[in-house]
Design an enzyme around this catalytic site. Structure first.
Site, PDB file in Angstrom:
ATOM      1  N   GLU A   8      10.986  76.394  35.680  1.00  0.00           N
ATOM      2  CA  GLU A   8      11.405  75.075  36.130  1.00  0.00           C
ATOM      3  C   GLU A   8      12.824  74.741  35.673  1.00  0.00           C
ATOM      4  O   GLU A   8      13.363  75.376  34.761  1.00  0.00           O
ATOM      5  CB  GLU A   8      10.442  74.003  35.612  1.00  0.00           C
ATOM      6  CG  GLU A   8       8.991  74.240  35.948  1.00  0.00           C
ATOM      7  CD  GLU A   8       8.693  74.324  37.434  1.00  0.00           C
ATOM      8  OE1 GLU A   8       9.519  73.813  38.236  1.00  0.00           O
ATOM      9  OE2 GLU A   8       7.666  74.894  37.800  1.00  0.00           O
ATOM     10  N   TYR A  19      -2.499  85.135  51.108  1.00  0.00           N
ATOM     11  CA  TYR A  19      -2.720  84.633  52.462  1.00  0.00           C
ATOM     12  C   TYR A  19      -2.739  85.825  53.405  1.00  0.00           C
ATOM     13  O   TYR A  19      -1.910  86.735  53.294  1.00  0.00           O
ATOM     14  CB  TYR A  19      -1.620  83.643  52.874  1.00  0.00           C
ATOM     15  CG  TYR A  19      -1.769  83.133  54.286  1.00  0.00           C
ATOM     16  CD1 TYR A  19      -2.829  82.295  54.621  1.00  0.00           C
ATOM     17  CD2 TYR A  19      -0.874  83.504  55.279  1.00  0.00           C
ATOM     18  CE1 TYR A  19      -2.988  81.833  55.919  1.00  0.00           C
ATOM     19  CE2 TYR A  19      -1.019  83.045  56.575  1.00  0.00           C
ATOM     20  CZ  TYR A  19      -2.085  82.211  56.895  1.00  0.00           C
ATOM     21  OH  TYR A  19      -2.244  81.766  58.179  1.00  0.00           O
ATOM     22  N   TYR A  34       3.604  89.096  59.506  1.00  0.00           N
ATOM     23  CA  TYR A  34       2.978  88.934  58.193  1.00  0.00           C
ATOM     24  C   TYR A  34       2.184  90.179  57.793  1.00  0.00           C
ATOM     25  O   TYR A  34       2.677  91.049  57.080  1.00  0.00           O
ATOM     26  CB  TYR A  34       2.086  87.685  58.185  1.00  0.00           C
ATOM     27  CG  TYR A  34       1.820  87.168  56.795  1.00  0.00           C
ATOM     28  CD1 TYR A  34       2.676  86.240  56.211  1.00  0.00           C
ATOM     29  CD2 TYR A  34       0.735  87.619  56.052  1.00  0.00           C
ATOM     30  CE1 TYR A  34       2.453  85.777  54.920  1.00  0.00           C
ATOM     31  CE2 TYR A  34       0.508  87.169  54.772  1.00  0.00           C
ATOM     32  CZ  TYR A  34       1.364  86.240  54.209  1.00  0.00           C
ATOM     33  OH  TYR A  34       1.150  85.798  52.932  1.00  0.00           O
ATOM     34  N   ASP A  47      10.549  82.730  32.680  1.00  0.00           N
ATOM     35  CA  ASP A  47      10.384  83.811  33.642  1.00  0.00           C
ATOM     36  C   ASP A  47       9.094  84.572  33.351  1.00  0.00           C
ATOM     37  O   ASP A  47       9.023  85.375  32.418  1.00  0.00           O
ATOM     38  CB  ASP A  47      11.581  84.753  33.554  1.00  0.00           C
ATOM     39  CG  ASP A  47      11.491  85.911  34.534  1.00  0.00           C
ATOM     40  OD1 ASP A  47      10.576  85.904  35.390  1.00  0.00           O
ATOM     41  OD2 ASP A  47      12.335  86.829  34.450  1.00  0.00           O
ATOM     42  N   VAL A  66       1.212  73.783  53.528  1.00  0.00           N
ATOM     43  CA  VAL A  66       2.648  73.528  53.413  1.00  0.00           C
ATOM     44  C   VAL A  66       3.077  73.771  51.974  1.00  0.00           C
ATOM     45  O   VAL A  66       2.748  73.005  51.073  1.00  0.00           O
ATOM     46  CB  VAL A  66       2.985  72.080  53.808  1.00  0.00           C
ATOM     47  CG1 VAL A  66       4.493  71.848  53.683  1.00  0.00           C
ATOM     48  CG2 VAL A  66       2.520  71.792  55.217  1.00  0.00           C
ATOM     49  N   THR A  67       3.777  74.865  51.749  1.00  0.00           N
ATOM     50  CA  THR A  67       4.366  75.141  50.441  1.00  0.00           C
ATOM     51  C   THR A  67       5.780  75.666  50.666  1.00  0.00           C
ATOM     52  O   THR A  67       6.144  76.071  51.763  1.00  0.00           O
ATOM     53  CB  THR A  67       3.563  76.199  49.653  1.00  0.00           C
ATOM     54  OG1 THR A  67       3.671  77.469  50.325  1.00  0.00           O
ATOM     55  CG2 THR A  67       2.104  75.810  49.519  1.00  0.00           C
ATOM     56  N   SER A 110       2.774  74.883  38.535  1.00  0.00           N
ATOM     57  CA  SER A 110       3.440  73.593  38.693  1.00  0.00           C
ATOM     58  C   SER A 110       3.349  72.963  40.076  1.00  0.00           C
ATOM     59  O   SER A 110       3.572  71.763  40.220  1.00  0.00           O
ATOM     60  CB  SER A 110       4.922  73.742  38.321  1.00  0.00           C
ATOM     61  OG  SER A 110       5.552  74.688  39.173  1.00  0.00           O
ATOM     62  N   ALA A 165       4.758  83.128  43.494  1.00  0.00           N
ATOM     63  CA  ALA A 165       5.474  83.696  44.637  1.00  0.00           C
ATOM     64  C   ALA A 165       6.960  83.512  44.369  1.00  0.00           C
ATOM     65  O   ALA A 165       7.426  82.396  44.144  1.00  0.00           O
ATOM     66  CB  ALA A 165       5.067  83.004  45.931  1.00  0.00           C
TER      67      ALA A 165
END
Length: 455
Positions: A75, A225, A235, A111, A272-273, A50, A140
């Site tokens: 959602e 990432y 990280y 889910d 950017v998330t 989404s 995520a």
């Protein structure tokens, strides 16, 4: 109901259907401009479809690859008192646009960690597709419940072994500050691996394979990432790094069952998330990275990254790294880009400018209320100074232009605009916050760098 931006931390808790629909159409327009993707799989599943990289994957597969897709995401539907989640509006907008070109997308909202949704998914795949050619795992989440044990795990973002001192960005105030992160316990590390590692990915593939719904030559991708040495202390060398190692091991296990090319972890660049905004130091690093990559002509957002992945990195004979990953973060980690990002850190210390005030009145114009809700981590001072130069979306908006854009978006996406509780607020809407943000950064990227003491 008039939908207004409401922000909690780095999350914008409201979304506008018109902004979301415009965001989706802009991404589709970019993909169509690039032309068709050769040899694209035709039956594609996207888990986490989404927003961000998942939405981009669905768009590229559909509009450049001619694929029919099934998507899964969790959602919130709209109500009389509250707007839906941005992802819900994105899913509806995507379905409308896909149907216009004769595609038949299917979306399941629930889910994805649960075995119940996996069973429903398998039934729908059998009914609609027969089998799948490609599955993209782009999920995520901070929490996961193990279907076997019923135990709920909560991930943490912490270093390992010893405390780490880092600079980070307060996404609420836009202030850069020094902080110390305490190391994770073994229990916290194990919980993070259970949530963010590859266990659920492998569980999906095993259940689909057992059900016989994977086509010959089936492939699966899991997005991740890795980042540069500037983010590694928190990280790669932290709890998230342990989860990434587990992800690589699960990819190897899937390849052992389905074939040498069946599963790949795909390393993507920083964008950017909502997920990336939650990681200490990453918002600050992203501000610097975006500036550097734009100066070098290398900057990409989600749709540009995934479009390049599908066009250049999915064929046979693609170069892999030592862990058998596909690397699409190559531009971010190019020597020149890394050198410029490292060099920025040796400049003057962080500072704030008294000429960039923060007030309650700036909140609505500084934060996105669309699919790009997580762009709230860009400093408000950067937004104010840059956005006031971008018309009609900045400080001095052309209200009649905005109203025309609202009417046009509603006309083009009637089912989205007529969702429960929706009423368009004429002359009060940022029609495309994603474009708004990109324009602001392109017009005045130096404000962000100056604000954190980089120039």
């Amino acid at each position: 109901m008039i939908i207004e931006p409401r922000v909690r931390g780095f999350i914008c808790t409201t979304a506008h259907p018109v902004g979301c629909a415009t965001n989706v159409r802009e991404q589709i327009a970019y993909v169509l401009k690039q032309g068709p993707v050769a040899d694209c799989p035709k039956r594609v599943a996207v888990l986490g479809c989404s927003t961000g990289y998942g939405l981009a994957s669905r768009i590229v597969a559909t509009f450049a690859g001619g694929a029919d897709t099934i998507g899964v995401s969790l959602e919130r539907e709209p109500s009389e008192k509250r707007s839906a989640s941005a992802g819900w509006y994105n899913n509806r907008a995507f379905e409308i646009e896909a149907q216009k070109i004769g595609r038949s997308p299917l979306t399941l909202e629930g889910d994805a960690f649960s075995d119940e949704l996996k069973a429903t998914f398998i039934e729908r795949v059998r009914e609609k597709f027969g089998q799948l050619d490609l599955l993209v795992y782009s999920m995520a989440a901070p929490v996961r419940t193990d279907p076997d044990t019923g135990k709920t795990y909560r991930s943490v973002i912490k270093p390992l072994g010893a405390p780490v001192e880092i600079k980070t960005l307060d996404t609420e105030t836009g202030e850069v500050f020094q902080t110390t992160l305490e190391p994770a316990s073994e229990e916290q590390t194990a919980a993070t691996v259970a949530v963010m590692g590859g266990d659920d990915w492998k569980r999906w593939i095993d259940q689909l394979a057992d059900a016989g719904v994977l086509a010959p030559g089936f492939r699966t991708l899991n997005y991740t990432y890795i980042g540069s040495e500037l983010t590694w202390p928190i990280y790669w060398n932290g709890t998230l790094g342990r989860a990434k190692v587990d992800l690589d091991s699960k990819a190897e296990a899937i390849r052992g069952r389905l074939g040498a090319d069946a599963a790949r972890v795909v390393a993507l660049k920083a964008v950017v998330t909502q997920a990336s905004s939650a990681i200490p130091v990453v918002p600050l690093y992203g501000t610097v990275l975006f500036k550097v990559m734009k100066q070098l002509g290398l900057h990409e957002g989600c749709i540009e990254q995934i479009d390049r992945l599908f066009r250049t990195k999915l064929g046979k004979g693609v170069e892999l790294d030592d862990a058998q990953r596909v690397r699409v973060d190559d531009w971010e980690l190019s020597p020149k880009c890394r050198r410029k990002c490292r060099g920025a850190g040796h400049c003057s210390p962080p500072r704030r400018s008294a000429s960039w005030p923060i007030s309650a009145s700036t909140r609505a114009s500084s934060c996105a209320c669309s699919a790009s809700a997580s762009t709230a981590w860009i400093t408000r001072r950067t937004w104010i100074r840059a956005s006031c130069r971008v018309r009609p979306f900045g400080k001095h908006r052309n209200h009649s232009f905005v109203a025309r854009m609202e009417r046009s978006a509603i006309r083009d996406s009637p089912s989205v605009a007529e969702s429960p509780g929706f009423r368009c607020a004429s002359s009060g809407l940022h029609v495309s916050p994603r474009r708004d943000l990109l324009c602001a950064l392109e017009r005045a990227p130096g404000h962000a760098a100056a604000d954190i003491g980089l120039e």
